[in-house]
Design a protein around this motif. Sequence first.
Motif, short mmCIF file in Angstrom:
data_model
loop_
_atom_site.label_atom_id
_atom_site.label_comp_id
_atom_site.label_asym_id
_atom_site.label_seq_id
_atom_site.Cartn_x
_atom_site.Cartn_y
_atom_site.Cartn_z
N SER A 249 59.66 34.28 46.44
CA SER A 249 58.38 34.19 47.13
C SER A 249 57.72 32.84 46.90
CB SER A 249 57.45 35.31 46.66
OG SER A 249 58.00 36.57 46.95
N THR A 250 56.65 32.60 47.64
CA THR A 250 55.93 31.34 47.53
C THR A 250 54.92 31.38 46.39
OG1 THR A 250 54.19 32.06 49.04
CG2 THR A 250 56.11 30.97 50.02
N VAL A 251 54.37 30.22 46.09
CA VAL A 251 53.29 30.14 45.08
C VAL A 251 52.14 31.05 45.49
CG1 VAL A 251 51.53 28.61 44.11
CG2 VAL A 251 53.90 27.82 44.30
N LYS A 252 51.75 30.96 46.76
CA LYS A 252 50.63 31.78 47.25
C LYS A 252 50.90 33.26 47.07
CE LYS A 252 47.80 32.80 51.30
NZ LYS A 252 47.57 32.58 52.73
N GLU A 253 52.10 33.70 47.42
CA GLU A 253 52.44 35.13 47.31
C GLU A 253 52.41 35.58 45.85
OE1 GLU A 253 55.28 35.49 51.27
OE2 GLU A 253 56.12 34.80 49.36
N ASN A 254 52.86 34.73 44.92
CA ASN A 254 52.79 35.08 43.51
C ASN A 254 51.35 35.06 43.00
OD1 ASN A 254 55.51 35.51 42.03
ND2 ASN A 254 55.96 33.89 43.49
N CYS A 255 50.54 34.16 43.51
CA CYS A 255 49.11 34.17 43.17
C CYS A 255 48.48 35.48 43.60
CB CYS A 255 48.39 33.01 43.86
SG CYS A 255 48.69 31.38 43.13
N GLU A 256 48.86 35.95 44.79
CA GLU A 256 48.29 37.20 45.31
C GLU A 256 48.72 38.40 44.48
OE1 GLU A 256 49.66 37.03 49.32
OE2 GLU A 256 47.96 35.81 50.02
N ILE A 257 49.93 38.36 43.94
CA ILE A 257 50.41 39.45 43.09
C ILE A 257 49.53 39.58 41.85
CG2 ILE A 257 52.28 40.18 41.53
CD1 ILE A 257 54.25 38.95 43.59
N ILE A 258 49.29 38.46 41.19
CA ILE A 258 48.51 38.52 39.95
C ILE A 258 47.03 38.77 40.23
CG2 ILE A 258 48.04 36.03 39.68
CD1 ILE A 258 48.68 36.42 36.68
N ILE A 259 46.53 38.29 41.37
CA ILE A 259 45.14 38.57 41.75
C ILE A 259 44.94 40.07 41.94
CG2 ILE A 259 43.47 38.38 43.64
CD1 ILE A 259 44.32 35.45 43.95
N ARG A 260 45.91 40.73 42.58
CA ARG A 260 45.78 42.17 42.83
C ARG A 260 45.67 42.95 41.53
NH1 ARG A 260 49.44 41.31 47.15
NH2 ARG A 260 51.23 41.86 45.86
N VAL A 261 46.53 42.64 40.56
CA VAL A 261 46.50 43.42 39.32
C VAL A 261 45.27 43.05 38.48
CG1 VAL A 261 47.86 41.92 37.78
CG2 VAL A 261 47.96 44.39 37.50
N MET A 262 44.83 41.81 38.52
CA MET A 262 43.62 41.44 37.80
C MET A 262 42.40 42.12 38.41
SD MET A 262 44.45 37.40 37.11
CE MET A 262 43.05 37.01 36.08
N SER A 263 42.40 42.25 39.73
CA SER A 263 41.30 42.96 40.40
C SER A 263 41.31 44.43 40.02
CB SER A 263 41.42 42.81 41.92
OG SER A 263 41.30 41.46 42.30
N GLU A 264 42.52 45.01 39.86
CA GLU A 264 42.64 46.40 39.44
C GLU A 264 42.14 46.57 38.00
OE1 GLU A 264 43.51 50.47 39.32
OE2 GLU A 264 43.16 49.06 40.96
N ILE A 265 42.40 45.59 37.15
CA ILE A 265 41.87 45.62 35.78
C ILE A 265 40.35 45.61 35.81
CG2 ILE A 265 41.65 44.29 33.63
CD1 ILE A 265 44.61 43.43 34.08
N GLN A 266 39.78 44.73 36.63
CA GLN A 266 38.33 44.69 36.78
C GLN A 266 37.79 46.04 37.23
OE1 GLN A 266 37.89 41.30 39.49
NE2 GLN A 266 36.84 40.19 37.86
#
Length: 225
Positions: free
Chosen positions: A60-77
């Motif tokens: 995947s691209t940098v952007k797609e990997n950024c989106e992966i970690i953003i999703r789980v960090m948002s779930e933590i929040q």
Amino acid sequence: MALSDLLYPDNPKRKQELIYLHQELLDCMSTNFHATNELVGVLNEHLGCTITPIKMRESSTVKENCEIIIRVMSEIQHQVQKIDSDMKDKLEPVLYQKLYDIKEPELEKIAIAQRVFSIIFGEATSTAAMVAIKLLASDHLTLTVSKLISLLAQIGASVLGGVSITIIGLGLEMILHAILGAVERSQLLTAVRSYEKHLAEFKAASEKYQRAIHEVTSLVRQQVQ
């Protein structure tokens, strides 16, 4: 030598800088994925969460990997906000305020949190209560998560966001075309400067984020020993 290198002799150096910066970003992201999974493990084991661990996707691209970690960090929040809501619903206002009072002893806060978790789960360990207090009462982790989400979004939208994370091994010209296509010197300079700024901010925020998680996970390990 490519035609662009003949026209702009300093381009090879700039290309190397982009590749170096790109690799630095990937190393930093990899560490963040690992730290995030550590926190996910703690939340799942001790607070009854069901967050799915994440993994960098090399295809995947940098952007797609950024989106992966953003999703789980948002779930933590979201989970931290839910814990806060449970505390507020099940505690008297005076006790709830104690959780956020910096003058209140931490052991007292943990005892209050454990009382709430005993209601929710039927029983609760002091480790679960301690984790909850660390997540709720510390602005440090909350702020670093928010900052990192913002920076990840910026990086994903940047000029290198569309580059696959595996392109490093495909050669100098390949990464150049993947980044900018038919590039002019001014565009390449702009890309390097922009990426340097994003990366400097990202590395600083990542270090704070990883330290904040390490504080929580280290305490958990001490508690269960």
